[in-house]
Design a protein around this motif. Structure first.
Motif, mmCIF file in Angstrom:
data_model
loop_
_atom_site.group_PDB
_atom_site.id
_atom_site.type_symbol
_atom_site.label_atom_id
_atom_site.label_comp_id
_atom_site.label_asym_id
_atom_site.label_seq_id
_atom_site.Cartn_x
_atom_site.Cartn_y
_atom_site.Cartn_z
ATOM 1 N N PRO A 158 -2.809 -0.889 40.176
ATOM 2 C CA PRO A 158 -3.922 -0.801 41.117
ATOM 3 C C PRO A 158 -3.893 0.453 41.984
ATOM 4 C CG PRO A 158 -2.328 -2.418 41.871
ATOM 5 C CD PRO A 158 -1.898 -1.962 40.498
ATOM 6 N N ASP A 159 -2.737 1.049 42.162
ATOM 7 C CA ASP A 159 -2.618 2.213 43.042
ATOM 8 C C ASP A 159 -2.294 3.492 42.267
ATOM 9 O OD1 ASP A 159 -0.117 1.462 42.264
ATOM 10 O OD2 ASP A 159 0.763 1.497 44.258
ATOM 11 N N ASP A 160 -2.741 3.541 41.010
ATOM 12 C CA ASP A 160 -2.444 4.686 40.159
ATOM 13 C C ASP A 160 -3.386 5.843 40.498
ATOM 14 O OD1 ASP A 160 -1.794 6.483 38.183
ATOM 15 O OD2 ASP A 160 -1.710 4.976 36.603
ATOM 16 N N GLU A 161 -2.877 6.844 41.151
ATOM 17 C CA GLU A 161 -3.683 7.976 41.611
ATOM 18 C C GLU A 161 -4.036 8.945 40.482
ATOM 19 O OE1 GLU A 161 -1.280 9.551 44.738
ATOM 20 O OE2 GLU A 161 -1.597 7.791 46.008
ATOM 21 N N ARG A 162 -3.519 8.702 39.278
ATOM 22 C CA ARG A 162 -3.786 9.601 38.160
ATOM 23 C C ARG A 162 -5.155 9.348 37.527
ATOM 24 N NH1 ARG A 162 0.733 8.041 34.244
ATOM 25 N NH2 ARG A 162 0.049 6.036 35.022
ATOM 26 N N ARG A 163 -5.795 8.230 37.865
ATOM 27 C CA ARG A 163 -7.053 7.859 37.229
ATOM 28 C C ARG A 163 -8.147 7.673 38.263
ATOM 29 N NH1 ARG A 163 -2.919 5.726 34.614
ATOM 30 N NH2 ARG A 163 -2.825 5.922 32.380
ATOM 31 N N GLU A 164 -9.382 7.879 37.820
ATOM 32 C CA GLU A 164 -10.517 7.672 38.719
ATOM 33 C C GLU A 164 -10.608 6.200 39.129
ATOM 34 O OE1 GLU A 164 -15.338 7.770 38.490
ATOM 35 O OE2 GLU A 164 -14.238 9.228 37.300
ATOM 36 N N LEU A 165 -10.511 5.292 38.147
ATOM 37 C CA LEU A 165 -10.519 3.855 38.418
ATOM 38 C C LEU A 165 -9.124 3.309 38.141
ATOM 39 C CD1 LEU A 165 -13.870 2.771 36.739
ATOM 40 C CD2 LEU A 165 -13.431 3.214 39.150
ATOM 41 N N ALA A 166 -8.452 2.868 39.166
ATOM 42 C CA ALA A 166 -7.108 2.325 39.003
ATOM 43 C C ALA A 166 -7.209 0.802 39.044
ATOM 44 C CB ALA A 166 -6.180 2.842 40.102
ATOM 45 N N HIS A 167 -7.004 0.184 37.917
ATOM 46 C CA HIS A 167 -7.104 -1.261 37.791
ATOM 47 C C HIS A 167 -5.733 -1.907 37.736
ATOM 48 C CE1 HIS A 167 -11.184 -0.439 35.742
ATOM 49 N NE2 HIS A 167 -11.348 -0.655 37.024
ATOM 50 N N GLU A 168 -5.696 -3.177 38.069
ATOM 51 C CA GLU A 168 -4.466 -3.937 37.917
ATOM 52 C C GLU A 168 -4.609 -4.827 36.692
ATOM 53 O OE1 GLU A 168 -1.450 -6.939 40.261
ATOM 54 O OE2 GLU A 168 -3.454 -6.663 41.056
ATOM 55 N N ILE A 169 -3.759 -4.598 35.708
ATOM 56 C CA ILE A 169 -3.728 -5.429 34.508
ATOM 57 C C ILE A 169 -2.266 -5.810 34.301
ATOM 58 C CG2 ILE A 169 -4.198 -5.594 32.041
ATOM 59 C CD1 ILE A 169 -6.240 -3.324 32.412
ATOM 60 N N THR A 170 -1.979 -7.104 34.407
ATOM 61 C CA THR A 170 -0.603 -7.566 34.248
ATOM 62 C C THR A 170 -0.528 -8.673 33.200
ATOM 63 O OG1 THR A 170 -0.796 -9.197 36.024
ATOM 64 C CG2 THR A 170 0.064 -7.042 36.626
ATOM 65 N N VAL A 171 0.603 -8.706 32.525
ATOM 66 C CA VAL A 171 0.925 -9.761 31.561
ATOM 67 C C VAL A 171 2.336 -10.232 31.872
ATOM 68 C CG1 VAL A 171 -0.589 -8.852 29.740
ATOM 69 C CG2 VAL A 171 1.802 -8.120 29.830
ATOM 70 N N TYR A 172 2.731 -11.334 31.272
ATOM 71 C CA TYR A 172 4.106 -11.792 31.426
ATOM 72 C C TYR A 172 4.928 -11.362 30.219
ATOM 73 C CZ TYR A 172 2.950 -14.718 35.388
ATOM 74 O OH TYR A 172 2.551 -15.152 36.623
ATOM 75 N N LEU A 173 6.113 -10.858 30.511
ATOM 76 C CA LEU A 173 7.124 -10.574 29.488
ATOM 77 C C LEU A 173 8.399 -11.269 29.916
ATOM 78 C CD1 LEU A 173 6.710 -6.728 28.886
ATOM 79 C CD2 LEU A 173 6.044 -8.564 27.341
ATOM 80 N N CYS A 174 9.143 -11.814 28.948
ATOM 81 C CA CYS A 174 10.458 -12.337 29.315
ATOM 82 C C CYS A 174 11.292 -11.136 29.766
ATOM 83 C CB CYS A 174 11.112 -13.083 28.155
ATOM 84 S SG CYS A 174 11.646 -12.045 26.777
#
Length: 178
Positions: free
Chosen positions: A109-125
């Motif tokens: 969500p706070d990725d300054e490298r992109r115009e639109l910084a989205h939060e996309i999360t998944v679960y990994l063991c």
């Protein structure tokens, strides 16, 4: 090109949106909850959505947007299992054990490298998580749970079953006398 974290480590996918089923702000009837409840943070976006009865243009299969086009897109996996190997979470109540599953960001969500910084999360063991960040595995690999992961899960299950086992007072009393 494979996606990277802001620190440069691998997130293990080429397209994070391929793992996003739907936006967390999307209601069951296809409306944008963000515009309805948090519109004060982006009045222009909220006004556009309200003019269209809060309809989400990215949720419409014939719409002009994809998830990547929405300025407020957020997707967090709801299933409590590893998207890479399928290991399901097993936690015991009132225990502070390290979780078997960890949230893994595919987009930040706070990725300054992109115009639109989205939060996309998944679960990994935690075993797959280490492999992905170590750049020697990908999230979309066809993988089986690590033997250590299975042992940890089964150990938790065995402890849970032993705690729930019925023991008569006579058995407990006999154990105390010895």
């Amino acid at each position: 090109m494979p996606e990277k974290t802001p620190l440069g480590t691998s997130v293990g996918v080429d397209d994070p949106y391929a793992f996003a089923e739907r936006c967390d702000h999307l209601t069951d009837d296809g409306r944008c909850r963000y515009a309805a409840e948090h519109g004060r943070h982006d009045p222009e976006f909220a006004a556009e959505r309200r003019a269209d009865d809060l309809r989400c243009p990215a949720a419409d299969p014939h719409g002009a947007w994809t998830w990547a086009d929405c300025p407020h897109f957020r997707a967090r996996q709801r299933d409590r299992e590893c998207v890479r190997c399928g290991l399901a979470e097993h936690r015991r109540a009132h225990e502070d054990e390290r979780p078997l599953l960890e949230e893994h960001h595919l987009a930040y969500p706070d990725d300054e490298r992109r115009e639109l910084a989205h939060e996309i999360t998944v679960y990994l063991c935690r075993w797959c998580h280490a492999k992905v960040h170590g750049s020697w595995a990908r999230v979309d690999d066809d993988a089986s749970p690590d033997p250590e992961a299975i042992a940890a899960k089964e150990g938790r299950r065995a402890e849970e079953l032993s705690e729930a086992a019925f023991e008569t007072a006579a058995d407990r009393y006999d154990d105390e006398e010895e």
